[in-house]
Design a protein around this motif. Structure first.
Motif: not given
Length: 523
Positions: A97, A368, A432
């Motif tokens: 994340s 990410h 996210r």
């Protein structure tokens, strides 16, 4: 004395060098040790390409759902299926994340102030808390009256000048976002200074965030080249100052109107209310308030434009069924409402297929980054990897969406296995996931329903009366990708529909007066 100082400086430089080089050497040693366990991938890396998502899909088709690239010193993983993205970015969100380092977009352009590109850290958690509290589902539903009112203006604009549909879509999307964020309307998207300056800002941001575009992302030392020798850097820094001026002027306007008691409820007001509680400085608040403004305009307007493109190419396959459902549920004496949407599964399926068929966030949003080593299906994913989940690969994966370039709403009305609750991945994954997903999906669904209710959308005709062809692959470059200009015919279904649109438009203007007459400090 001088020799002592020089020796000290040299020692500090040496330490800094070791601090940069030693971790990289350790990373290279680790990659070498796990070389046989890394995901498959090509030996040669392409850089500077305008549409990297096309290349990423080719890689996924050749090597599989998890592809390894060595882009400079950074390991990069490209995911090509919804299941792989779900398994890593959702189920293993504790490891996947964070964000990679964005030297151009995050550091030089944004000064570390954009939460979208921030690593998983206290700054990001503050930003996310603000965005979540301002746009979670229950709060987003309070914005529906604004979306409905501006949608009625959009319908009127399409009746009056259908050939300018792209401008009308952009005005709708911009006005919804600016009202929701700052409590002020956008009446003319082409002359509104706030919209024009934001468009310039977002264009710069999306252009610099294309993976592999800038060598400095692979070789960070290039960041320190003086601007006089790096024109690309000078342009970015000039844009940064423009962004700071825009966001701070907008917040100054909000503070002024709040003090006078003329500020409607909006996200910027919420940010100011939370500022002291969260201990956020003014500039951070200004950037946070600008987050939905920056991200929401192109995604909403581009998605509805993609829907119209699908109507031109595939309309006879789905428009009659959608209009039959609308006529049965809504009738012809009023516009569809948000309350009607749960009763119209096929119309909602058209909206879902629009988001699936041509996702605007074609690269899957901001990449990410992994914060720990991991093994997925026997493949080693090293700590510090950049993880890209391009929707062009995921939404066009034949195993989930056979004949993926065909527009088929039935994909979302028939039982099938797909990770998550949407049946597509347009809003991202895990911690996210797009904080504005509820607002964005509501705009797309309502306007698709109303356009289908009120208009017949078909190919435009040339001078000889033949259909004008459209290219369903003609989309813009950049971090977001929208349809390039195309022609289409948008005609009212009947005069009864026109009368309803006109009546609803006049009522909407009365309700929107609250957001029209505002102080304007922004220049």
């Amino acid at each position: 004395m001088i020799s002592t100082i020089l020796a000290s400086v040299g020692f500090a430089v040496a330490l800094s060098y070791l601090g940069l080089v030693f971790p990289r050497l350790m990373q290279e040693w680790k990659l070498h040790a796990h070389r046989s366990g890394l995901p498959p991938g090509p030996k040669a890396i392409k850089s500077g390409i305008s549409k990297p998502w096309i290349w990423f899909r080719e890689l996924n088709q050749q090597y599989g759902d998890v592809v390894y690239l060595q882009m400079g010193p950074t390991p990069t993983i490209v995911l090509g299926s919804a299941q792989a993205a779900w398994d890593l970015l959702e189920k293993r969100g504790a490891k996947f994340s964070s964000r990679p380092r964005f030297i151009v977009g995050g550091e030089l352009l944004s000064g570390g102030m954009r939460g979208l590109m921030a690593p998983y850290a206290p700054f990001w958690r503050r930003w996310r808390k603000l965005l979540h509290s301002g746009f979670m589902q229950r709060q987003s539903e309070t914005y529906r009256p604004i979306q409905s009112l501006e949608s009625k203006v959009l319908m009127h604009d399409l009746v009056q000048s259908p050939a300018r549909f792209r401008t009308h879509l952009e005005r709708y999307a911009a006005s919804v976002i600016v009202v929701v964020t700052y409590g002020r309307r956008v009446e003319d998207v082409e002359t509104d200074i706030v919209v024009r300056r934001n468009a310039e800002s977002m264009d710069r941001l999306t252009q610099v965030n294309i993976p592999g575009k800038y060598a400095v992302e692979r070789y960070p030392a290039l960041k320190y080249i003086p601007s006089i020798f790096a024109p690309w850097k000078a342009e970015v820094l000039r844009q940064k100052q423009k962004d700071i001026q825009l966001y701070t002027e907008l917040m100054d306007e909000v503070r002024e109107r709040r003090a006078k008691g003329t500020l409607p409820e909006c996200f910027a007001k919420h940010c100011l209310d939370e500022q002291a509680k969260l201990g956020i400085p003014d500039l951070e608040v200004a950037y946070a308030a600008g987050s939905p403004f920056g991200a929401g305009v192109e995604t909403s307007s581009g998605s509805i434009a993609s829907f119209l493109l699908a109507c031109v190419r595939f309309g006879p396959r789905f428009i009659p069924q959608a209009q039959a459902e609308l006529d049965r549920v809504v009738g012809r004496d009023r516009l569809p409402t948000f309350e009607d949407l749960p009763l119209m599964p096929y119309v909602k399926a058209v909206a879902s297929e629009t988001l699936r068929w041509r996702p605007i966030a074609v690269l899957g949003g901001t990449p990410h980054a992994s914060t720990a080593d991991d093994v997925y299906k026997g493949m080693f994913i090293p700590k510090g990897s950049t993880i890209i989940a391009p929707l062009w690969s995921i939404h066009l994966n034949e195993s989930d969406f056979p004949e993926p370039h065909e527009f088929r709403p039935e994909r979302f009305t028939e039982p099938r296995q797909y990770p998550g609750t949407f049946g597509h991945s347009a809003f991202g994954w895990g911690r996210r996931i797009c904080p504005g997903m509820h607002l964005g999906s509501a705009s797309v669904e309502l306007n698709i329903a109303r356009i289908l209710w009120g208009f017949d959308v078909a190919p435009a005709k040339d001078a000889s009366g033949k259909d004008v062809d459209v290219d369903i692959f003609a989309f813009s470059d950049g971090f977001n990708s929208s349809p390039l200009p195309f022609e289409c015919s948008i005609t009212p279904r009947s005069q009864q529909h026109v009368r309803v649109v006109e009546r609803e438009y006049q009522d909407a203007l009365k309700s929107l007066k609250t957001y029209t007459a505002v102080a304007n400090r922004v220049t």
